[in-house]
Design an enzyme around this catalytic site. Structure first.
Site, PDB file in Angstrom:
ATOM      1  N   TRP A 354       0.841  -1.204   0.000  1.00 40.36           N
ATOM      2  CA  TRP A 354       0.000   0.000   0.000  1.00 40.36           C
ATOM      3  C   TRP A 354       0.873   1.249   0.000  1.00 40.36           C
ATOM      4  O   TRP A 354       0.398   2.338  -0.291  1.00 40.36           O
ATOM      5  CB  TRP A 354      -0.942  -0.010   1.200  1.00 40.36           C
ATOM      6  CG  TRP A 354      -0.323   0.377   2.515  1.00 40.36           C
ATOM      7  CD1 TRP A 354       0.792  -0.148   3.088  1.00 40.36           C
ATOM      8  CD2 TRP A 354      -0.797   1.380   3.427  1.00 40.36           C
ATOM      9  NE1 TRP A 354       1.044   0.456   4.294  1.00 40.36           N
ATOM     10  CE2 TRP A 354       0.082   1.399   4.540  1.00 40.36           C
ATOM     11  CE3 TRP A 354      -1.884   2.254   3.424  1.00 40.36           C
ATOM     12  CZ2 TRP A 354      -0.075   2.251   5.618  1.00 40.36           C
ATOM     13  CZ3 TRP A 354      -2.051   3.111   4.510  1.00 40.36           C
ATOM     14  CH2 TRP A 354      -1.151   3.107   5.585  1.00 40.36           C
ATOM     15  N   GLU A 485      -0.109  -2.314  12.590  1.00 42.66           N
ATOM     16  CA  GLU A 485       0.087  -3.760  12.552  1.00 42.66           C
ATOM     17  C   GLU A 485       0.277  -4.380  13.929  1.00 42.66           C
ATOM     18  O   GLU A 485       0.530  -5.580  14.042  1.00 42.66           O
ATOM     19  CB  GLU A 485       1.266  -4.089  11.632  1.00 42.66           C
ATOM     20  CG  GLU A 485       0.961  -3.756  10.181  1.00 42.66           C
ATOM     21  CD  GLU A 485       2.179  -3.827   9.275  1.00 42.66           C
ATOM     22  OE1 GLU A 485       3.314  -3.826   9.796  1.00 42.66           O
ATOM     23  OE2 GLU A 485       1.997  -3.863   8.048  1.00 42.66           O
ATOM     24  N   GLN A 558       1.828   2.870  14.284  1.00 46.26           N
ATOM     25  CA  GLN A 558       1.981   4.004  13.380  1.00 46.26           C
ATOM     26  C   GLN A 558       0.626   4.666  13.142  1.00 46.26           C
ATOM     27  O   GLN A 558      -0.393   4.221  13.650  1.00 46.26           O
ATOM     28  CB  GLN A 558       2.577   3.542  12.053  1.00 46.26           C
ATOM     29  CG  GLN A 558       1.675   2.616  11.252  1.00 46.26           C
ATOM     30  CD  GLN A 558       2.384   2.079  10.016  1.00 46.26           C
ATOM     31  OE1 GLN A 558       3.195   1.179  10.095  1.00 46.26           O
ATOM     32  NE2 GLN A 558       2.040   2.630   8.865  1.00 46.26           N
TER      33      GLN A 558
END
Length: 770
Positions: A354, A485, A558
């Protein structure tokens, strides 16, 4: 660590001499993969050049990973590396697939740069001309080595050694000879390509070497017949060059590589016939054409100007040439570390994520829309694989894999099954890139040649993934992972649901654009689902939980929920935006990737906290940019992660273009909001903004902001609100932007298609836009 020092006394002594300049790299975990890196010491070298386009140093980085790259979109290498990579050339099964290593037969070193020598070389990366130079000022001559991936002869990497004799008082000295010791360093045999033994050949009375081979494994057994042939030709390299003292001379060595042996050979012959200086000028001319099209110019902050120029150089080095001697092969996308890297786990094996669509694509689109189309074309070329992935995972339409390379199949490492299974937002991110592309170009040809299909099939995928929740009356999307993640297999990821909802609305809009030549299935059904998707929102705390069931206080990796404000530009109360930014900044890993702080910077600029924005702006690049060649790393020093990290570079460019310059892309308009100077800059120019065929330049200065109209497309006449009046833009016009905006650029409607509503879930709480 101390045992390591005891075994390496020289390193220990160096550490004592360098003190704080020596940095230690230890364990790191990133992007869903655990990386263990051997402890080592990284000493950064100072850039001594005052030219914003040239990075110079008297010594090379102590860590080879921080060497710059050269490339032309077909071939690329890191300077003085023993490895060359080629666009679309991969080897290895599934998660072991990586860029296939070609030995660097063009890697030539001057001996004076390899050993202790009385001469002091100067190493320079010239980002404007796309060349790395080594200059050695010797007793009797000045020797300059130029290394570049030719921008017109795209199958070649060139080494030129220019010897310029110095004037000598003794007139008889001109009869002497100058000896230059050099060394060819191609490295070991390739483990990825089964090259035959190099064979000699005489071409135009010169000894030339050739090696041909084939990759060993393809990613997916279903594509076993797609092993690739590779052929390389290269110059014979002596141990010494002998040059008469009477005149200057340029000696050229080069290698050519292609999948087609005839192409590699014919290009080699063509270059062999070129004059050395003309060969170089032809390369420089192509780089000049690129920079004439667009760029970011910054005055008053030299370091910032250099970083920006380095980013565009590294980006363009991985993108195809616009003009080449032989037609270019299919383009295989832009990976997180560019074309010059990708043979290792740390560099993501050259795969596409991505990262391409969400981080690199937007700034490229604004200045180089032709490259944006090529990035989308990589996805179109692999659409049939995405259709199969959707089918075998029980969905409809297109589901694109988290990582892809040569075949378009899923190639995520075996280490990380969760990201491959759950990080499905990549499919919606591709649609979001398509939305931005159509907003800036209205490219009817792209729609006809696959655009209509990819947008509607992505919508079909999300329509099949959304399941009605009879308790809430809304649609849920379960079993996903957002950009963060650290949290796997969640339901109603706020980022995923919004970007998926946008893809559903986009399909409704595109169905209208394409209806004369492409039949879509019940486009209003897509919009109905988007309208009714669950949007996690805490009314009491006035913020967006990252997903359903998120426990406040949990750390994240993040930027995730804050991406709603930008780049998704989802409307919300300013209080909600402030709360999202404040809260998620407090729980985000300090050692996360640079893009997080780029997005927080844009958010702070949106809410007009310029002081906090400046702090986060500095945080978004300080510690990530490695001297002297402005090579980005994924993680802040002393950690490293991926190197030449294009993803971080793209996020940083977005901070400048969409944050400080305030550019906003919408389906029916282009906006400039609150344009202002970046920290310490006295002038900020974005040259070559391409909007619907027009070419615009935005100049931001201390006292005034102006927009200059270079050209306008007759098919899309544009009108601008300058803060006081609506002005029809014509070539040559300079418009002064008064106030903070938004300054809106519009044109005529496109086929009278109704714009999508773009409202997602919990409609009774529909917030007010910023």
């Amino acid at each position: 660590m101390w045992n390591f020092l005891a075994r390496n006394k020289q390193v220990a002594a160096m550490l004592g001499l360098l003190g704080a300049a020596a940095l230690v790299v230890i364990f790191l975990a990133t992007r869903g993969r655990g990386h263990v890196i051997v402890e080592q010491f990284l000493v950064e070298t100072e850039d001594v050049s005052e030219d914003p386009y040239i990075f110079s140093a008297h010594s090379l980085p102590s860590d080879d990973r921080f060497m710059p790259s050269i490339g032309n979109g077909h071939l690329a290498t890191n300077v003085f590396s023993d490895t060359v990579y080629m666009n679309g050339l991969y080897n290895g099964r599934k998660g072991e697939s990586r860029r296939a290593r070609i030995p660097a037969w063009a890697n030539i070193r001057l001996n004076s740069t390899l050993t202790n020598h009385p001469y002091s070389p100067v190493y320079s990366l010239d980002t404007k001309h796309g060349v790395f130079q080594v200059t050695v000022d010797r007793d009797r001559s000045v020797v300059t080595q130029r290394i570049f991936a030719h921008r017109y002869y795209t199958r070649s990497i060139v080494n030129q050694i220019k010897v310029e004799p110095k004037t000598h008082a003794d007139p008889n000295f001109v009869h002497h000879e100058i000896w230059i010791a050099i060394k060819q360093m191609p490295g070991p045999e390739s483990k990825d390509i089964a090259f035959g033994s190099p064979t000699p050949e005489i071409i135009d009375e010169m000894l030339v070497w050739k090696a041909c081979g084939k990759t060993k494994e393809v990613e997916d057994p279903a594509f076993q017949g797609m092993l690739e042939d590779v052929c390389a030709y290269w110059s014979s390299v002596p141990d010494h060059l002998v040059v008469p003292h009477s005149r200057s001379k340029v000696i050229t060595f080069f290698m050519t590589v292609d999948k087609n042996e005839s192409v590699a050979r014919q290009e080699f012959i063509k270059i062999l016939q070129e004059d050395g200086e003309e060969l170089f000028e032809k390369h420089v001319e192509q780089w000049g054409r690129l920079y004439k099209q667009g760029g970011l110019e910054i005055e008053g902050n030299l370091q910032l100007a250099k970083i920006v120029n380095g980013i565009w150089y590294y980006f363009l080095s991985s993108l195809p040439s616009e003009e080449s001697h032989f037609p270019l092969d299919r383009f295989f996308g832009l990976s997180p570390t560019g074309l010059a890297r990708g043979g290792t786990f740390d560099d993501y094996e050259g795969h596409s994520f991505w990262d391409t669509e969400m981080w690199m694509f937007p700034p490229i689109l604004v200045l180089y829309p032709q490259y944006a189309r090529q990035l989308l074309q990589y996805r179109l070329d692999n659409a049939y694989v995405a259709a199969e992935l959707a089918r075998i995972t029980g969905s409809k339409g297109y589901r694109f894999p988290w990582e892809s390379a040569y075949t378009g199949s899923e190639v995520t490492q075996p280490c990380c099954p969760d990201v491959a299974e759950f990080e499905q937002h990549i499919t919606a991110c591709i649609a979001f890139a398509a939305r931005q592309y159509l907003s800036m170009t209205r490219d009817e040809d792209w729609l006809k040649h696959g655009g209509c299909s990819i947008v509607t099939n992505i919508a079909d995928f999300w329509a099949s993934r959304a399941v009605i929740n009879y308790s809430s009356g809304l649609y849920d999307i379960a079993n996903v992972m957002g950009p963060d993640e650290d949290h796997s297999n969640v339901t109603n990821s706020v980022f995923t649901n919004v970007v998926a909802g946008y893809s559903l609305y986009l399909a409704q809009y595109v169905a209208c654009q394409c209806k004369s030549y492409y039949m879509a299935k019940d486009p209003d059904h897509w919009a109905d689902i988007a309208w009714s998707l669950t949007l996690p929102y805490d009314e009491t705390l006035d913020y967006h939980p990252q997903f359903q069931g998120y426990r406040r206080g949990e750390g994240i990796k993040q930027a995730d929920a804050v991406l709603l404000g930008f780049p998704l530009q989802y409307p919300m109360n300013i209080s909600t935006r402030i709360n999202d930014l404040t809260y998620y900044e407090s729980v985000t890993r300090g050692n996360g990737p640079a893009m997080t702080w780029s997005m927080h910077t844009i958010g702070q600029l949106q809410i007009q906290d310029n002081l906090r924005a400046a702090t986060l702006f500095n945080k978004s690049y300080e510690g990530y940019v490695r001297e002297p060649f402005k090579v980005w790393t994924e993680l802040r020093r002393p950690k490293v992660g991926a190197v030449n990290f294009h993803t971080g570079m793209g996020g940083f460019l977005q901070t400048l273009m969409f944050g400080y310059a305030g550019i906003r892309i919408h389906l029916n308009r282009l906006e400039i909001t609150q344009p202002q100077l970046p920290p310490e800059a006295t002038k900020f120019r974005i040259k070559g903004i391409k909007y619907l065929g027009s070419n615009l330049t935005l100049d931001i200065r201390v006292l005034q902001t102006t927009l200059t109209v270079i050209s306008v497309d007759d098919d899309w006449p544009i009108l601008m609100y300058n803060g006081k009046y609506n002005v029809t833009l014509v070539p040559g016009m300079i418009v002064t932007l008064k106030g903070t905006g938004p300054f809106t650029i519009r044109t005529v409607p496109w086929k009278d298609c109704k714009l999508p509503v773009d409202t997602i879930g919990q409609n009774y709480l529909r917030p007010i836009g910023l």
